[in-house]
Design an enzyme around this catalytic site. Sequence first.
Site, PDB file in Angstrom:
ATOM      1  CG  ASP A   1      -1.983  -1.058   1.191  1.00 15.81           C
ATOM      2  OD1 ASP A   1      -2.403  -1.434   0.088  1.00 15.81           O
ATOM      3  OD2 ASP A   1      -2.404  -1.499   2.270  1.00 15.81           O
TER       4      ASP A   1
ATOM      5  CG  ASP B   1      -6.520  -1.524  -1.541  1.00 21.28           C
ATOM      6  OD1 ASP B   1      -6.709  -2.743  -1.707  1.00 21.28           O
ATOM      7  OD2 ASP B   1      -5.629  -1.065  -0.798  1.00 21.28           O
TER       8      ASP B   1
END
Length: 156
Positions: free
Chosen positions: A111, A129
Amino acid sequence: MGFLLGILIIVADQATKYLSFQYLMNKKPIVLIENLLELHFVKNYGAAFGILQNQRFFFIAITSIVLVGMSVYMIRNRNKLTQVANLAMGFLLGGALGNLIDRIRLGYVVDFIKVDLRIYDFPVFNIADIFIVLGTGLLIYVILFDKYEKSMGDVQ
C-alpha cells in the site's frame, strides 16, 4: 470488456507498486498535497483497513474462490451482462488479482497512497483497492437499479 479491463488494472497496480518499492521503501513519505495526500510505503499483512492481520492463506484461498466464481459467471453470462455490470466485474477482478499477486509473491499487500481528510484518517491503500471499492459501488448500483442482467426479452 471486463477481462481486458481487469488486465489493465493489474498492470497499473503492479507498476505503481513496483515504483513504490523503488521510490518509497525505507524513505520519507512524499508529500503531494500538504495535510491531504502523501505517498508512503506500507506492508499490509491484513485485509481492508488492516483487519485480520497475518491471515495470508485464508485471503489467498477466499480470493481465489471468489475470482474463479466471478470468472465463470462472467463467461456463462457474457451476453446478458449490462455494460455497467461488466465494468463492475472488471474493476473487481483487476483489483482482487492485483492484491492476490502481492499476497502470493510477497506475503503481504503493498500500500502506498495516504489520504488525510482531517475528520477521518484513511488507512494507506493502493490502486487495486481503489478499483475494488469502485467495482463494489458499481455492483451495488447494478443490483439496485440496473437489474444486473438484461431482461430475457432483450436477448434474441
